[in-house]
Design a protein around this motif. Structure first.
Motif, PDB file in Angstrom:
ATOM      1  N   LEU A  67      96.287  12.363  15.886  1.00  0.00           N
ATOM      2  CA  LEU A  67      95.141  13.114  16.416  1.00  0.00           C
ATOM      3  C   LEU A  67      93.889  12.271  16.248  1.00  0.00           C
ATOM      4  N   LEU A  68      93.374  11.768  17.358  1.00  0.00           N
ATOM      5  CA  LEU A  68      92.168  10.946  17.313  1.00  0.00           C
ATOM      6  C   LEU A  68      90.942  11.693  17.821  1.00  0.00           C
ATOM      7  N   GLU A  69      91.145  12.735  18.595  1.00  0.00           N
ATOM      8  CA  GLU A  69      90.025  13.447  19.203  1.00  0.00           C
ATOM      9  C   GLU A  69      90.218  14.947  19.093  1.00  0.00           C
ATOM     10  N   ALA A  70      89.103  15.657  18.985  1.00  0.00           N
ATOM     11  CA  ALA A  70      89.152  17.115  18.895  1.00  0.00           C
ATOM     12  C   ALA A  70      89.590  17.755  20.209  1.00  0.00           C
ATOM     13  N   ARG A  71      89.617  16.977  21.298  1.00  0.00           N
ATOM     14  CA  ARG A  71      90.018  17.515  22.590  1.00  0.00           C
ATOM     15  C   ARG A  71      91.435  18.085  22.557  1.00  0.00           C
ATOM     16  N   VAL A  72      92.304  17.483  21.729  1.00  0.00           N
ATOM     17  CA  VAL A  72      93.672  17.981  21.595  1.00  0.00           C
ATOM     18  C   VAL A  72      93.658  19.417  21.080  1.00  0.00           C
ATOM     19  N   ILE A  73      92.825  19.681  20.096  1.00  0.00           N
ATOM     20  CA  ILE A  73      92.726  21.034  19.543  1.00  0.00           C
ATOM     21  C   ILE A  73      92.066  21.971  20.544  1.00  0.00           C
ATOM     22  N   GLU A  74      91.085  21.473  21.291  1.00  0.00           N
ATOM     23  CA  GLU A  74      90.471  22.296  22.339  1.00  0.00           C
ATOM     24  C   GLU A  74      91.519  22.764  23.340  1.00  0.00           C
ATOM     25  N   ASP A  75      92.361  21.822  23.807  1.00  0.00           N
ATOM     26  CA  ASP A  75      93.410  22.180  24.766  1.00  0.00           C
ATOM     27  C   ASP A  75      94.367  23.201  24.179  1.00  0.00           C
ATOM     28  N   ALA A  76      94.694  23.028  22.902  1.00  0.00           N
ATOM     29  CA  ALA A  76      95.618  23.968  22.261  1.00  0.00           C
ATOM     30  C   ALA A  76      94.999  25.362  22.154  1.00  0.00           C
ATOM     31  N   LEU A  77      93.722  25.439  21.803  1.00  0.00           N
ATOM     32  CA  LEU A  77      93.045  26.730  21.664  1.00  0.00           C
ATOM     33  C   LEU A  77      92.896  27.421  23.014  1.00  0.00           C
ATOM     34  N   GLU A  78      92.749  26.641  24.080  1.00  0.00           N
ATOM     35  CA  GLU A  78      92.662  27.234  25.421  1.00  0.00           C
ATOM     36  C   GLU A  78      94.031  27.711  25.896  1.00  0.00           C
ATOM     37  N   GLU A  79      95.108  27.120  25.334  1.00  0.00           N
ATOM     38  CA  GLU A  79      96.495  27.523  25.555  1.00  0.00           C
ATOM     39  C   GLU A  79      97.019  27.265  26.954  1.00  0.00           C
ATOM     40  N   LYS A  80      96.197  27.307  27.964  1.00  0.00           N
ATOM     41  CA  LYS A  80      96.641  26.993  29.314  1.00  0.00           C
ATOM     42  C   LYS A  80      95.506  26.289  30.057  1.00  0.00           C
ATOM     43  N   LYS A  81      95.857  25.635  31.137  1.00  0.00           N
ATOM     44  CA  LYS A  81      94.861  24.900  31.913  1.00  0.00           C
ATOM     45  C   LYS A  81      93.932  25.879  32.621  1.00  0.00           C
ATOM     46  N   VAL A  82      92.654  25.793  32.276  1.00  0.00           N
ATOM     47  CA  VAL A  82      91.663  26.677  32.881  1.00  0.00           C
ATOM     48  C   VAL A  82      90.475  25.849  33.346  1.00  0.00           C
ATOM     49  N   LEU A  83      89.713  26.411  34.282  1.00  0.00           N
ATOM     50  CA  LEU A  83      88.567  25.694  34.818  1.00  0.00           C
ATOM     51  C   LEU A  83      87.389  25.712  33.862  1.00  0.00           C
ATOM     52  N   PHE A  84      87.137  26.857  33.241  1.00  0.00           N
ATOM     53  CA  PHE A  84      85.974  27.014  32.367  1.00  0.00           C
ATOM     54  C   PHE A  84      86.326  26.641  30.927  1.00  0.00           C
ATOM     55  N   PRO A  85      85.380  26.070  30.193  1.00  0.00           N
ATOM     56  CA  PRO A  85      85.638  25.754  28.781  1.00  0.00           C
ATOM     57  C   PRO A  85      85.694  27.017  27.941  1.00  0.00           C
ATOM     58  N   LEU A  86      86.740  27.158  27.133  1.00  0.00           N
ATOM     59  CA  LEU A  86      86.908  28.332  26.278  1.00  0.00           C
ATOM     60  C   LEU A  86      86.637  28.002  24.821  1.00  0.00           C
TER      61      LEU A  86
END
Length: 480
Positions: free
Chosen positions: A208-227
């Motif tokens: 894990l080098l970037e927090a983006r991985v956790i962001e994607d996991a928290l969003e759980e699915k591909k969405v247009l708006f940032p969650l």
């Protein structure tokens, strides 16, 4: 490990050192300082050079142990001789390998199947500085940096309560990265906290080098708006904690993640809470900027294509119906948008000393030159410029990328389907936003579902004392 290797330390100092060296592929920055205890007993200190404080090791471990005699057991050494606070016994090689990469030192003594781990890390850190994208005219000038411990320290300095809680964990199967879940026990939304824990514990990545991985996991699915809201400011993060939200800090990332994230959060900026005036107008200005940013290009294309008669004949003739520019209107807008995005991207990648030069070149290229050459229309240049500027006013938190996509979508809808198409498209966008949830909390709350009590900090910033003394509540998907 192969069959000849062990998972735990043996009583042989030489064998233990050899296995550790093989595990790190005999890396040159693994340093081994051999010495003798009690005249005849061999010992060694192992550490990674560059991330360990060697002076600390020398003063608090090496010198005390060199004068040691009559060793009873390692527990007595830890309690009587090692003056580093974070010191403990260890037997597992996997635990040793991870500890060495985190800047800890290992003390091995021949004849004992245990080692002493002592925390003597000396990480190089960047000095605290002002946030880049979330600046304010009045208020704190300190932003987060890349060290998790420093960021937690910044939050603790602002939250003087024992309810402040930090849950530490590691993410990554091959390379472990420290992650902290931070919340205030008295205020946190328990459903959000449990959902956040569950999602992060399920993350299965090699590293894990970037927090983006956790962001994607928290969003759980591909969405247009940032969650998930990304925040560079400790003061904003503290406010979020008191609102019952949860913060995730990833070591190596100079910002934190805040959940749940509601759409309204992108329109709340620090200036509103540090200045006396502009409590009402500034938030309406941001709402208007968002709508203008995504709809203005489409409205322009709609008027040029279907509604030239809305304007006086001379104006319509010169600017809309008889334009003699080289490019068709949609291509004009795409070209101008491309140039502005390219300038924005370039300014982030080049040395700061050349930003002014690139800006001048871009202004010349996009401005008078392209208009004089009849590549683009002057009105198109003005419209695209206004749309770009309104979107830049909402860059904090991660909403800017969404607006870039929606601008293009509504441009095409407006050009081909007119006002009716844009109205339908905007309605679909609102319905789509209403279907989104940030770790179980509806994205458009408190609008949908409607929560009147939460409107004290939505359309305008309410009285600060009232806001401070009120507790936020969040609706959840399992609640009726």
């Amino acid at each position: 490990m192969n069959e000849s290797t062990s998972t735990t330390l043996s009583i042989s100092l030489h064998k233990n050192i050899k296995q550790i060296e093989e595990a790190v592929n005999k890396s040159s920055d693994l340093k081994i300082r051999s010495f003798t205890i009690d005249v005849v007993r061999d010992a060694a200190i192992l550490y990674i050079d560059g991330i360990t404080d060697t002076i600390n090791l020398q003063e608090n471990i090496l010198k005390p142990l060199q004068g040691l005699s009559n060793i009873r057991n390692l527990e007595s050494i830890v309690s009587e001789k090692v003056s580093i606070i974070d010191a403990r016994l260890v037997t597992e090689f996997n635990e040793i390998f991870l500890a060495l990469t985190k800047g800890k030192a290992l003390v091995l003594i021949d004849g004992f199947d245990q080692g002493i781990l002592a925390d003597s890390a000396d990480w190089q850190i960047r000095a605290l500085s002002e946030p880049d994208t979330q600046r304010t005219g009045k208020g704190s000038l300190i932003g987060f940096n890349e060290q998790l411990k420093v960021n937690v320290n910044l939050l603790r300095s602002l939250i003087q309560t024992p309810d402040f809680t930090v849950e530490s964990m590691s993410v990554g199967t091959k390379s472990k990265t420290d992650v902290a879940i931070v919340y205030i026990e008295e205020f946190v939304d328990k459903n959000v906290l449990e959902e956040t824990r569950r999602i992060i514990k399920k993350i299965d990545v090699t590293y894990l080098l970037e927090a983006r991985v956790i962001e994607d996991a928290l969003e759980e699915k591909k969405v247009l708006f940032p969650l998930v809201f990304t925040c560079e400011r400790p003061d904003v993060s503290v406010s979020a904690l008191y609102e019952g939200r949860t913060i995730i800090i990833v070591n190596g990332t100079p910002y934190v993640l805040i959940v749940p994230t509601l759409f309204i959060h992108y329109f709340q900026q620090p200036d509103e809470y540090t200045m006396k005036g502009r409590r009402l107008i500034i938030r309406f200005l941001r709402f208007f900027s968002w709508i203008l940013s995504i709809l203005l290009l489409g409205l322009y294309a709609t008027v040029a294509q279907f509604h030239q008669d809305w304007f006086p004949h001379k104006f319509s003739k010169d600017l809309l119906t008889q334009s003699d520019t080289l490019l068709p209107l949609p291509i004009e807008i795409f070209f101008l948008q491309f140039i502005l995005d390219l300038l924005s991207e370039t300014s982030l990648r080049i040395p700061k000393s050349t930003v002014l030069l690139v800006s001048l070149i871009g202004a010349t290229l996009v401005g008078q030159t392209s208009v004089d050459a009849k590549i683009v229309h002057s009105l198109s240049l003005i419209i695209v410029g206004i749309s770009f500027l309104t979107s830049m006013s909402l860059t904090a938190g991660g909403l800017w990328g969404v607006m870039s996509v929606l601008r293009i979508v509504f441009l095409l809808i407006g050009y081909y389907f007119g006002l009716t198409g844009m109205a339908i498209g905007f309605l679909i966008t609102i319905v789509y936003m209403a279907s989104l949830k940030s770790v179980g909390v509806p994205y458009l709350a408190p609008f949908i579902p409607f929560q009147f009590k939460e409107f004290k900090d939505v359309l305008f910033r309410g009285d600060l004392r009232t806001l401070i003394n009120s507790k936020h509540t969040y609706p959840h998907k399992h609640k009726k």
